[in-house]
Design a protein around this motif. Sequence first.
Motif, short mmCIF file in Angstrom:
data_model
loop_
_atom_site.label_atom_id
_atom_site.label_comp_id
_atom_site.label_asym_id
_atom_site.label_seq_id
_atom_site.Cartn_x
_atom_site.Cartn_y
_atom_site.Cartn_z
N GLY A 49 31.33 16.51 16.56
CA GLY A 49 31.07 17.60 17.50
C GLY A 49 31.99 18.78 17.24
N GLU A 50 32.20 19.56 18.30
CA GLU A 50 33.13 20.70 18.17
C GLU A 50 34.53 20.19 17.87
N LYS A 51 35.20 20.82 16.93
CA LYS A 51 36.55 20.40 16.57
C LYS A 51 37.50 20.67 17.74
N ALA A 52 38.49 19.80 17.88
CA ALA A 52 39.47 19.93 18.96
C ALA A 52 40.30 21.19 18.77
N LEU A 53 40.65 21.83 19.89
CA LEU A 53 41.50 23.02 19.82
C LEU A 53 42.95 22.69 19.44
N PRO A 54 43.57 21.69 20.06
CA PRO A 54 44.97 21.42 19.71
C PRO A 54 45.11 20.88 18.29
N ASP A 55 46.20 21.24 17.64
CA ASP A 55 46.54 20.61 16.37
C ASP A 55 46.99 19.17 16.57
N ARG A 56 47.79 18.96 17.65
CA ARG A 56 48.38 17.66 17.90
C ARG A 56 48.44 17.40 19.40
N THR A 57 48.51 16.13 19.73
CA THR A 57 48.84 15.73 21.11
C THR A 57 49.95 14.68 21.03
N GLU A 58 50.85 14.75 21.99
CA GLU A 58 51.97 13.80 22.03
C GLU A 58 52.00 13.12 23.40
N PHE A 59 52.12 11.81 23.40
CA PHE A 59 52.20 11.02 24.63
C PHE A 59 53.56 10.32 24.67
N THR A 60 54.33 10.60 25.71
CA THR A 60 55.63 9.97 25.88
C THR A 60 55.55 8.99 27.03
N PHE A 61 56.02 7.75 26.80
CA PHE A 61 55.95 6.71 27.81
C PHE A 61 57.21 6.74 28.69
N PHE A 62 57.00 6.68 30.01
CA PHE A 62 58.10 6.70 30.98
C PHE A 62 58.03 5.45 31.85
N ALA A 63 59.19 5.03 32.33
CA ALA A 63 59.27 3.79 33.11
C ALA A 63 58.70 3.93 34.51
N ASP A 64 58.76 5.15 35.08
CA ASP A 64 58.29 5.31 36.46
C ASP A 64 57.78 6.73 36.68
N GLU A 65 57.16 6.91 37.84
CA GLU A 65 56.53 8.18 38.18
C GLU A 65 57.57 9.30 38.35
N GLN A 66 58.70 8.97 38.97
CA GLN A 66 59.72 9.99 39.20
C GLN A 66 60.24 10.56 37.88
N SER A 67 60.39 9.72 36.87
CA SER A 67 60.84 10.19 35.56
C SER A 67 59.83 11.14 34.94
N GLN A 68 58.56 10.88 35.17
CA GLN A 68 57.53 11.76 34.65
C GLN A 68 57.57 13.13 35.34
N ILE A 69 57.77 13.11 36.65
CA ILE A 69 57.86 14.37 37.41
C ILE A 69 59.04 15.19 36.90
N LEU A 70 60.17 14.55 36.70
CA LEU A 70 61.36 15.26 36.20
C LEU A 70 61.12 15.84 34.81
N ALA A 71 60.38 15.09 33.97
CA ALA A 71 60.08 15.59 32.62
C ALA A 71 59.17 16.81 32.68
N LEU A 72 58.22 16.79 33.61
CA LEU A 72 57.33 17.94 33.78
C LEU A 72 58.12 19.15 34.30
N GLN A 73 58.96 18.92 35.29
CA GLN A 73 59.77 20.00 35.85
C GLN A 73 60.76 20.56 34.82
N GLY A 74 61.23 19.71 33.92
CA GLY A 74 62.20 20.13 32.92
C GLY A 74 61.59 20.71 31.66
N GLY A 75 60.26 20.79 31.62
CA GLY A 75 59.60 21.39 30.46
C GLY A 75 59.49 20.49 29.26
N GLN A 76 59.75 19.18 29.41
CA GLN A 76 59.63 18.25 28.29
C GLN A 76 58.18 17.88 28.01
#
Length: 554
Positions: free
Chosen positions: A256-283
């Motif tokens: 189909g249509e080629k994906a727009l992003p060159d890459r995607t990265e998935f980082t695994f976190f132990a809990d929800e609060q750590s994910q929120i902090l990573a989002l707030q911190g720009g990670q």
Amino acid sequence: MNKNYSIIDLIRRNRSPLENHLIDGLVDGRVSRRDFIRHGSLLGLSLPILGGITAGAGLGGMASLAQAQGAPGATIRVAVGVPAAAIDPVTTADSRGFLILQQVGEFLCIDGPDLVLKPMLAESWKPNDKGDVWTFKLRRGVKFHSGAEMKADDVVATIDRLADPANSSNALSVFTGYLQKSGTRKVDDYTVEFHLDAPNGNFPYMVSSDNYNAIILPASYKGDYEKSFDGTGPFKIEKYTAKVGASFVRNEDYWGEKALPDRTEFTFFADEQSQILALQGGQVDIMNGVSPLASVVLLNDPNFNIISLRSALHNQVHMRCDSDPFKDSRVRRAIALTLDRDKLVAGLMKGRALPGNDSPFAPVYPSTDQSVPQRKQDIAQAKQLMEAAGAGKGFKVTLTTERAIEIPEYAQLIQNWVKEIGIELELNILDQSTYYGDAVFGKSNWLDSVMGITDYGHRGVPNVYLSAPLRSDGTWNAAHFKNKDYDTLVSSYITALDLEAQKATAGKIQNLLLEETPVIFGYFYDYLVPTAKGVTGVQPSANTQLFLDKASKS
């Protein structure tokens, strides 16, 4: 808008009696436009045909799916929880694992956020008159990342693998009783027939993204998926490190249509609060889901957007019908009547939910009978029921549950509410692995506890909810509920191809469950996906899937 019967009659000419009955329901006003589009897509009517019919009925055509395209070339970074086990399309059973599978794999059809089925690896599908044979036409020219073209042999092998009890497939919760290992048959290289054990009016959802494990794999697949991550999707594996993360790159040979992003990265976190902090911190740029309680810190922050989808996500409160103190349905109803569902929605869920009515029929489903009265808090009636059941002095009982999302807080609210009818509720809150155990009767706190709360993921149709946790032979029947009338009604619902017939049977099921109350469905909550400001084109589904092929960053 006026009806244009010439357009409707023209479209009718090549339609089946079942399709024409659905069209009649739309034209006569018995079926809403929304429900018509959802059910029409299930029967295999294409989006252009559906749009032509709704336009002819004076209800407007299909809205354009076109949207402003962002800039290509971004790296999109996602925060997600740690997958519970090795990534395996057959056995993976957790949302984090499903998300990783879905980055490389694709389904025959896709269940969108509006519950409308759209073609993916299948171009079209149709039932026979009885609904026990469904024929799917496959897309040509689709290649696996390993190079071979996807054909009918791959589809047959994939679904047989999932339907084989010997493989301990997670998809058996979907297929058992409906599709056996030998039921998927090749007609030609691009046509597959599914021969079901019994008619099933919602079958296409069983081979769609609604069945998280049903990504199509090469017929030659032998296991050890983490070594290949083979699939047909718009991204290919770059690197996977267990318990750490994964990265993917654009598939330049995508059908189909080629994906727009060159890459995607998935980082695994132990809990929800750590994910929120990573989002707030720009990670990271995206969190793949956040609970309404935890989302409060992001809701009013202009640096973030929250994508909100209505869903059938819920937490079931089961009460064992085969043991004291819950053998008497009057006691179970009394407990259900203590819940203040409006407060649950407004307080616990911060308005990001809708009240449940103690059945799996969520408000999002077209077949839900909305005329069934909503159960409300009624302490006086609850006390009367307790007296009538000989439990007027109350009792002590333990509620066992998992430490996940807002469930501990939900349990505490129930604990306080049931005090008003003399019930002393002790809470036993466990980590998830201890709560679920081996997930079989006799080896699971979930399935063996006298009372418990269990989280359930979204499904595009209620079939799994109706069967696995509530049928007499259900594999997830924590309530140990056995009712022949219920089993018969569920069989009737599942075999019905017609939306109006489904809705009529749904009403009977809803009323029966209100009377018996083996499980409390207190609310159905929205699926929330936070993104950083400037991130666009993210397409989540309430199945916890995340489609990033159109994602970009400004």
